[in-house]
Design an enzyme around this catalytic site. Structure first.
Site, PDB file in Angstrom:
ATOM      1  CB  THR A  80      12.784  27.343 -22.228  1.00 18.86           C
ATOM      2  OG1 THR A  80      13.482  28.051 -23.262  1.00 18.86           O
ATOM      3  CG2 THR A  80      13.756  27.119 -21.086  1.00 18.86           C
ATOM      4  CE1 TYR A 115      13.102  31.520 -19.029  1.00 19.84           C
ATOM      5  CE2 TYR A 115      14.132  30.912 -21.111  1.00 19.84           C
ATOM      6  CZ  TYR A 115      13.007  31.005 -20.317  1.00 19.84           C
ATOM      7  OH  TYR A 115      11.790  30.585 -20.794  1.00 19.84           O
TER       8      TYR A 115
END
Ligand code: UDP
Length: 333
Positions: free
Chosen positions: A121, A145
């Site tokens: 990501t 995250y």
């Protein structure tokens, strides 16, 4: 290109995973999907694939699947993806994105799987010092995250150095849109992503769209993001798989985006243009942890893989997202 083995796709019942499954099947690959259906949907898995419900943490299951099917490559999409939840429940993220990946990679290595593709990501960069952001920019994630994904990237680098398994870590920017043929789309309830929220507003499922912050250091003051069509992203996975097979000594860490950004207002203007109506907008405070602008430099993926974007058009992204939203809502009625 030889397709001499089936591939295992974890999270193949989810948003991006289900599109990757379509791209793989359309390219002639045999696909086995492993998904625990916590956020995915069995109906999202194309019927040409073999579907198994289960967890990537279940090492007996993954060992059996790899052996029974003769799996030669794994595309690992399964994981948790909600940034604010990663702040309130970090251990869930270190479990689902880091520990579960470790378990799967261990089984992959022990079972002789040669190629591994990991969903990473843009959140690994945190607040980039400058844009467009290159892969070698500092990695300073600002939430659990991003850290949970970055740890798996690091683990894969060490594993590929030590074992005969190469890998590609693909750093997704803002993924949006839906299969142009209407076979899949973003289906998870409680969406927070801008384009999904906007098409929900356009179809009457929401009253308005909140614009989180209008005082960013951007041209119109709203946040700028690099939106990539999910079908182009899925194609990048097929291209990555082919590159890993063709060049077994090489591994890759690659940004996946178009290399240009749109502001929140530009996105909402495009939704109005595509729907020919005006959705209600409400200016609100910035959301915690939102960077002003996140746009990638995609020269690395363009040179490393046989990949060129085919759907780099904001109105098409929105049109496909809207068509899928209507399909979903018809299904719910
Ligand atoms: N955003 C917004 N309203 C929304 C959802 C998002 O203004 O309802 C903004 C958000 O602040 C960011 C951009 O849209 O600038 C993209 O946010 P999204 O949640 O889609 O993805 P992120 O970049 O946070 O992963």
């Amino acid at each position: 290109m030889s397709k001499s083995f089936p591939v295992l796709v974890t999270g193949g019942a989810g948003y991006i995973g289900s599109h990757a499954v379509l791209a793989l099947l359309d390219a002639g690959w045999d696909v086995v999907v492993l998904d625990n259906l916590v956020t995915g949907f069995a109906w999202a898995v194309d019927e040409r694939a073999t579907f198994v419900q289960g967890s990537v943490e279940d090492m007996e299951l993954t060992e059996r699947l790899i052996a029974d099917h003769g799996i030669g490559a794994i595309l690992h999409f399964a994981g948790s993806v909600v940034v604010p939840e990663s702040v309130s429940d970090p251990l869930k993220y270190y479990r689902n994105n880091t520990a579960a990946s470790r378990a799967l990679v261990e089984r992959a290595v022990q079972s002789g799987v040669r190629h591994f593709i990991f969903s990473s990501t843009a959140a690994t960069y945190g607040e980039p010092e400058s844009i467009p952001v290159r892969e070698d920019a500092p990695k300073q994630p600002i939430n659990p995250y991003g850290r949970s994904k970055l740890m798996t990237e690091e683990m894969l680098k060490d594993v590929s150095a030590a074992h005969p398994m190469n890998h590609a870590a693909l750093r997704y920017f803002n993924v949006a849109g839906a299969d142009p043929d209407g076979r899949s789309g973003q289906s998870t309830a409680g969406a927070t992503h801008l384009i999904k929220v906007a098409v929900e507003a356009a179809t009457g499922k929401r009253d308005h769209v909140a614009i989180f912050g209008s005082d960013f250091d951007t041209a119109d003051g709203t946040g700028v993001r690099d939106y990539i069509h999910v079908t182009d992203l899925a194609a990048a996975h097929v291209a990555a798989l082919e590159a890993l097979i063709a060049r077994p000594e090489d591994s890759y860490t690659l940004n996946c985006g178009y290399g240009h950004g749109y502001s929140v207002i530009e996105v909402l203007d495009a939704v109005d243009r595509v729907t020919n109506r005006q959705i209600k907008r409400k200016f609100e405070a910035r959301r915690a942890g939102d960077p002003a602008a996140l746009v990638c430099d995609n020269s690395a993926i363009r040179s490393a893989l046989d990949w060129t974007p085919k759907l780099d058009d904001l109105d098409s992204i929105i049109g496909h997202a809207l068509a899928w939203e209507r399909t979903l809502q018809d299904r719910e009625v």
